[in-house]
Write a protein that holds these residues in place. Structure first.
Motif, mmCIF file in Angstrom:
data_model
loop_
_atom_site.group_PDB
_atom_site.id
_atom_site.type_symbol
_atom_site.label_atom_id
_atom_site.label_comp_id
_atom_site.label_asym_id
_atom_site.label_seq_id
_atom_site.Cartn_x
_atom_site.Cartn_y
_atom_site.Cartn_z
ATOM 1 N N GLN A 74 5.428 7.695 -8.790
ATOM 2 C CA GLN A 74 5.178 6.434 -9.481
ATOM 3 C C GLN A 74 6.054 5.289 -8.969
ATOM 4 O OE1 GLN A 74 2.531 6.676 -11.349
ATOM 5 N NE2 GLN A 74 2.572 8.882 -11.002
ATOM 6 N N LEU A 75 7.187 5.621 -8.391
ATOM 7 C CA LEU A 75 8.124 4.595 -7.940
ATOM 8 C C LEU A 75 7.528 3.775 -6.795
ATOM 9 C CD1 LEU A 75 10.995 3.527 -8.429
ATOM 10 C CD2 LEU A 75 11.803 5.194 -6.746
ATOM 11 N N PHE A 76 7.622 2.458 -6.910
ATOM 12 C CA PHE A 76 7.077 1.512 -5.923
ATOM 13 C C PHE A 76 5.552 1.608 -5.802
ATOM 14 C CE2 PHE A 76 11.362 2.415 -3.871
ATOM 15 C CZ PHE A 76 11.980 1.356 -4.523
ATOM 16 N N GLY B 159 4.871 -3.493 -17.929
ATOM 17 C CA GLY B 159 3.566 -2.934 -17.593
ATOM 18 C C GLY B 159 3.620 -1.897 -16.491
ATOM 19 N N GLY B 160 4.732 -1.854 -15.739
ATOM 20 C CA GLY B 160 4.907 -0.850 -14.705
ATOM 21 C C GLY B 160 4.301 -1.179 -13.367
ATOM 22 N N SER B 161 3.739 -2.370 -13.189
ATOM 23 C CA SER B 161 3.117 -2.731 -11.917
ATOM 24 C C SER B 161 4.143 -3.282 -10.942
ATOM 25 C CB SER B 161 2.021 -3.777 -12.137
ATOM 26 O OG SER B 161 1.510 -4.233 -10.893
ATOM 27 N N TRP B 162 4.002 -2.885 -9.658
ATOM 28 C CA TRP B 162 4.867 -3.408 -8.597
ATOM 29 C C TRP B 162 4.190 -4.540 -7.827
ATOM 30 C CZ3 TRP B 162 9.842 -1.632 -8.226
ATOM 31 C CH2 TRP B 162 10.141 -0.496 -8.990
ATOM 32 N N ASP B 163 3.039 -4.968 -8.302
ATOM 33 C CA ASP B 163 2.303 -6.072 -7.693
ATOM 34 C C ASP B 163 2.960 -7.390 -8.084
ATOM 35 O OD1 ASP B 163 0.450 -7.989 -6.861
ATOM 36 O OD2 ASP B 163 -1.265 -6.721 -7.337
#
Length: 363
Positions: A341-343, A126-130
């Motif tokens: 987009q990273l982090f 999903g690409g989320s860092w949460d």
């Protein structure tokens, strides 16, 4: 907090600038970004043995030099200026997670001496860092799940994985040769930075920390990336000003035209404001850790936008040559886009900053 650059840090910057100018010129960057590994092992060894960069912020009792994030910020700024191809961001982020954890300090000496390339695997498809989005699980002594957008994930000899367990979200160490781990390279816009998708299917791992260690590492990673973005923004400003002095149109340098002056001045304001944000965040990491989450979110959001804008302006103000493969402007533009987009995206960090400030309705 002291928000000035010390004489020692200036000396470090000068030494790094000379080193990267010699070992990572544009031609070498272009060569390395076409390789599967994406870095030069000889330069990596020199970074550890001659400059001590991998162990710069590792405590002395674990084989490092015991410096702080402010010194790391100097390193990342110079690496961003030169668009260095190396697994340094991944390894430093992993080192910070281990340092803040309780069970992986024995892994730090290998990072400090350059023998271990490490990475932190947080985001999933999903690409989320949460951390609330983590679905990978640790049960029965093994990991099951998938991680995406893992920095240097195919190269790392040590992978630190965020996974759910009976205590919440934990941090687990996985060796490169562990069973049940499949690593696949992901296509990227920025060819100077390698990403991987990793599948864990019954992969043995050991717990080395909890959610607090992961959050600390992500905050330091945001500061480090902001410093790298600052270096890239400064370089795009410098190359644009240099070009505006020598490119003539209508019998005069284009830098003499008011419209060009205004755009370069706007770039300068963005760069200097980004510098202030990085200095503040690095100082918070070293002296006021309770302020680090806010300072890191602010720095990452602002520096992401600043670098993206200056890189775009560099292409525009270079005219036709700026759009070509032969010119270096595209290297910085692609790095700026991927780093946004990273982090976490700038919007995600602004939402986090609002939530930390207690603003009603913030995510």
């Amino acid at each position: 907090m002291e928000l000035v650059v010390t004489e020692e840090q200036r000396e470090l910057r000068d030494a790094l600038r000379r080193f990267f100018a010699d070992r990572s010129p544009s031609a070498e960057v272009r060569r390395l970004m076409e390789t599967a590994e994406g870095h030069d092992p000889k330069m990596w060894a020199q970074m550890a043995e001659q400059l001590g960069l991998q162990g710069l912020a590792v405590p002395e009792e674990h084989g490092g030099a015991g410096f702080g994030v402010r010194e790391l910020a100097v390193v990342f700024e110079e690496m961003g200026r030169a668009v260095v191809c190396a697994p340094f961001l991944a390894t430093i982020t992993a080192a910070e997670a281990l340092r803040a954890g309780e069970g992986g300090h024995d892994l730090l000496p290998g990072i400090a001496d350059g023998s271990t390339i490490a990475t932190l695997a947080i985001a999933e498809d999903g690409g989320s860092w949460d951390l609330d989005a983590v679905e990978t699980r640790f049960e029965g002594g093994v990991l099951r799940g998938t991680k995406s957008f893992v920095l240097d994930g195919c190269l790392a000899g040590l992978v630190l994985v965020a996974a759910n367990d009976e205590e919440g979200v934990g941090l687990y160490a996985v060796d490169a040769d562990a069973e049940g781990m499949t690593r696949t390279s992901m296509p990227t816009l920025d060819q100077t930075r390698k990403l991987a998708r990793i599948v864990f299917d019954g992969t043995p791992a050991r717990r080395v920390g909890g959610a607090d260690a992961i959050r600390h590492a992500l905050d330091v990673a945001a500061v480090a990336l902001a410093a790298e973005q600052l270096g890239g923004a400064q370089r795009t400003l410098d190359m644009t000003v240099e070009y505006a002095k020598v490119r003539h149109q209508f019998g005069r340098p284009i830098g003499s035209f008011q419209a060009i002056k205004h755009r370069c001045a706007d770039m300068f304001v963005l760069v200097e404001s980004a510098r202030s944000a990085v200095l503040n965040a690095a100082a918070a990491a070293d002296e006021s850790p309770e302020e680090l989450p806010r300072a890191a979110a602010l720095a990452k959001a602002y520096c992401s936008d600043a670098f993206f804008h200056t890189a775009g302006e560099a292409i525009q103000l270079h005219g036709g040559i700026g759009f070509t493969w032969e010119h270096d402007a595209h290297l910085y533009f692609k790095r700026a886009q991927s780093s946004r987009q990273l982090f976490g995206s700038p919007d995600a960090h602004r939402e986090r900053l609002a939530a930390l400030a207690g603003i009603t309705g913030a995510a």
